[in-house]
Motif scaffolding. Structure first.
Motif, PDB file in Angstrom:
ATOM      1  N   LYS A  81      -4.403   1.003  -2.026  1.00  0.00           N
ATOM      2  CA  LYS A  81      -4.998   0.113  -0.749  1.00  0.00           C
ATOM      3  C   LYS A  81      -4.603  -1.467  -1.347  1.00  0.00           C
ATOM      4  CE  LYS A  81      -9.489  -1.222   1.134  1.00  0.00           C
ATOM      5  NZ  LYS A  81     -10.630  -0.858   1.197  1.00  0.00           N
ATOM      6  N   GLU A 140       0.754  -1.103  -0.091  1.00  0.00           N
ATOM      7  CA  GLU A 140      -0.006   0.129  -0.076  1.00  0.00           C
ATOM      8  C   GLU A 140       0.669   1.262   0.006  1.00  0.00           C
ATOM      9  OE1 GLU A 140      -3.246   1.923   2.998  1.00  0.00           O
ATOM     10  OE2 GLU A 140      -3.437  -0.614   2.326  1.00  0.00           O
ATOM     11  N   LYS A 193      -6.226  -9.333   4.430  1.00  0.00           N
ATOM     12  CA  LYS A 193      -7.185  -9.805   5.032  1.00  0.00           C
ATOM     13  C   LYS A 193      -8.437 -10.211   4.179  1.00  0.00           C
ATOM     14  CE  LYS A 193     -10.178 -10.066   9.230  1.00  0.00           C
ATOM     15  NZ  LYS A 193     -10.720  -9.125  10.340  1.00  0.00           N
ATOM     16  N   ASN A 194      -8.996  -8.992   3.452  1.00  0.00           N
ATOM     17  CA  ASN A 194     -10.116  -9.251   2.840  1.00  0.00           C
ATOM     18  C   ASN A 194      -9.806  -9.173   1.092  1.00  0.00           C
ATOM     19  OD1 ASN A 194     -12.198  -8.875   4.819  1.00  0.00           O
ATOM     20  ND2 ASN A 194     -11.307  -6.899   4.930  1.00  0.00           N
ATOM     21  N   ASP A 208      -5.279  -4.501   1.051  1.00  0.00           N
ATOM     22  CA  ASP A 208      -6.034  -5.423   2.285  1.00  0.00           C
ATOM     23  C   ASP A 208      -5.963  -6.880   2.135  1.00  0.00           C
ATOM     24  OD1 ASP A 208      -7.930  -6.450   4.146  1.00  0.00           O
ATOM     25  OD2 ASP A 208      -9.415  -5.310   3.830  1.00  0.00           O
TER      26      ASP A 208
END
Length: 131
Positions: free
Chosen positions: A94, A55, A98-99, A96
């Motif tokens: 971005k 990121e 985890k997702n 992420d």
């Protein structure tokens, strides 16, 4: 794409996105494809070859070799990559893990097999990736 809006189609596999760890190295890929008014297949994408992303990272788009990031423009079967001469930039805004969501922006120039330089500008994505 060359001053015109490029919006991927709404059919199966019109969007692809993955971030994979294979044999100790990372590979990232995001692309979209569409059909023009003559039903030609057009695809625009950016990725990395044995290079991780993070990121806030800004990557220069060069040729498609190990350790680099690159851009592609595909017109039917005419496949073209960025190079050391026709370059661009990918910014990861971005990531992420985890997702499995990645977002970013990009721009690049690419020279096709006929010598025409295509300009991809203001590209953006916000997608869920597969591992």
């Amino acid at each position: 794409l060359d001053g015109e809006i490029f919006k991927p189609g709404i059919y199966h596999n019109s969007y692809r996105c993955f971030y994979q760890y294979v044999n100790g190295k990372y590979y990232f890929w995001v692309s979209g494809n569409m059909k023009d008014k003559n039903q030609n297949s057009i695809e625009v994408g950016v990725g990395t070859e044995k290079l991780s992303i993070s990121e806030g990272q800004i990557l220069n788009l060069y040729e498609r070799v190990d350790g680099n990031s690159f851009g592609i423009y595909l017109f039917n079967i005419d496949f073209n990559n960025t190079s050391t001469v026709n370059t661009g930039e990918l910014k990861i805004t971005k990531l992420d893990m985890k997702n499995n969501i990645v977002a970013g922006t990009f721009w690049f120039d690419v020279k096709d097999n006929k010598g025409v330089i295509h300009q991809i500008r203001e590209g953006r994505f916000d997608m869920q990736f597969t591992k």
